[in-house]
Design an enzyme around this catalytic site. Sequence first.
Site, PDB file in Angstrom:
ATOM      1  N   GLU A  88     -16.032 -10.977  -1.007  1.00  0.00           N
ATOM      2  CA  GLU A  88     -17.035  -9.894  -1.183  1.00  0.00           C
ATOM      3  C   GLU A  88     -16.171  -8.845  -2.518  1.00  0.00           C
ATOM      4  OE1 GLU A  88     -19.701  -9.805   2.891  1.00  0.00           O
ATOM      5  OE2 GLU A  88     -16.782  -8.792   2.915  1.00  0.00           O
ATOM      6  N   CYS A 128      -3.187  -7.722   8.907  1.00  0.00           N
ATOM      7  CA  CYS A 128      -3.128  -6.633   9.743  1.00  0.00           C
ATOM      8  C   CYS A 128      -4.590  -6.747  10.668  1.00  0.00           C
ATOM      9  CB  CYS A 128      -3.321  -5.433   8.392  1.00  0.00           C
ATOM     10  SG  CYS A 128      -2.528  -5.773   7.208  1.00  0.00           S
ATOM     11  N   SER A 176      -3.391  -2.190  -5.209  1.00  0.00           N
ATOM     12  CA  SER A 176      -2.981  -1.632  -3.607  1.00  0.00           C
ATOM     13  C   SER A 176      -2.281  -2.920  -2.783  1.00  0.00           C
ATOM     14  CB  SER A 176      -4.274  -1.392  -2.549  1.00  0.00           C
ATOM     15  OG  SER A 176      -3.899  -0.824  -1.425  1.00  0.00           O
ATOM     16  N   HIS A 223       0.855   3.778   6.307  1.00  0.00           N
ATOM     17  CA  HIS A 223      -0.240   3.639   8.063  1.00  0.00           C
ATOM     18  C   HIS A 223       0.973   3.970   9.045  1.00  0.00           C
ATOM     19  CE1 HIS A 223      -3.442   1.994   5.847  1.00  0.00           C
ATOM     20  NE2 HIS A 223      -2.936   0.861   5.598  1.00  0.00           N
ATOM     21  N   CYS A 280     -12.894   0.594   3.329  1.00  0.00           N
ATOM     22  CA  CYS A 280     -11.863  -0.640   2.916  1.00  0.00           C
ATOM     23  C   CYS A 280     -11.870  -1.390   4.498  1.00  0.00           C
ATOM     24  CB  CYS A 280     -10.623   0.409   2.902  1.00  0.00           C
ATOM     25  SG  CYS A 280     -11.000   1.541   1.577  1.00  0.00           S
TER      26      CYS A 280
END
Length: 369
Positions: free
Chosen positions: A107, A135, A217, A242, A362
């Site tokens: 996608e 993750c 990223s 994070h 995201c």
Amino acid sequence: MDDVVAGNLEGVGVKKPPHHWIELDALARQELVASWGLPSYRLAQITRHYVERFEADPHTWTDLPASAREAVSSAFPVLLEPVRQTMTDRGRTAKNLYRLTDGAKIESVVMTYARGSGSRSTLCVSCQAGCGIGCPFCATGQLGLQRNLTVGEICEQVRLAVVDLESMGGAPKLNNVVFMGMGEPLANYGAVVEAIRVMTAGSPDGFGITARGVTVSTAGIVPRIVDLSAEGLPLTLAISLHAPDDDLRGDLVPLNKRWGVGEVLSAAADYFRVTGRRVSIEYALMRDVNDQPWRADLLAKKLNGLGRGWVHVNVIPLNPTPDSPWQPSTRKTTEEFMARLEQARVPVTLRDSRGQDIDGGCGQLAARA
Ligand code: SAH
Ligand code: SF4
């Protein structure tokens, strides 16, 4: 994890997608043009159709001799078959689901923004089908890694995004490309860097997108961050941190067990020193998991400990994913977290969450058919 990081799973049990014109170097293109019996000036003409007019079907290129179009078409295979497009934000965000030649699905998300009298646009691009980093709060991570995408498959997402922009109105050109779709870009390093070179080269070699508008990223593959800083490309590097402590980050980003917070942040600060490009620290706020005031203070301390002016923090409201135990932080907690960073003079912004309602935000991309 080693195989995942090195991209060694590429090709295992997978039929390689056909080569595309955009992946060929100058010599290979010359040879192909000669093999079709065409004069060499056709080379730039063919490339221009693709990179300037964003056209990919040589059968429609009437400035080529009709007899040559079939042969030229063999170098322009259809790498991405559009399966479905979902629009939201009153037509300003579009999520595209594509099927690749081997049946894998990916996608990408196109976003347009009104700004002043003009408008801007961003493409969130995928670089792998699935992702091997795992993750737990990310829908792509739940898929595991299917395979790396090729240069052609990455470039085709860019070309098709520009075609989408024409129908979305307003934004005539693509300003930003962010590698925040499916996959870990630094685990598919060679193809990602080559695709960036194509995107950022001027015509007739590439799409002419400014390298400053491209963001890579990463979950933190330290040796590849070092390599990226030496590429001579003024890209923006985003680090998905994070958590400021290894204890928690080891749970949230499994790669942390290989390269810890200290190593990742010091590689990021070096990236700034070498490239002069300010690094972005991505921090998805999860309620009662990583949003405590003491973690904001620890994050500020670690960032400031590596210098000033090299970094900013991008707080991301957590997007919901299926079966995930993680919840987004409240607005009040988010504000307090950001305020503590500001007090410590760490620049901080809140990411505007686009496409959440169509699972296009995201970490929500899972290419479900
Ligand atoms: N693999 C790369 C790039 C793709 S993920 C990386 O991890 O950086 C793009 C961004 O989305 C990363 O910052 C990632 O941590 C974040 N993300 C993943 N799942 C999310 C979720 N459920 N909500 C908000 N952000 C998420
Ligand atoms: Fe992979 Fe990034 Fe998702 Fe982690 S957040 S599983 S690295 S795509």
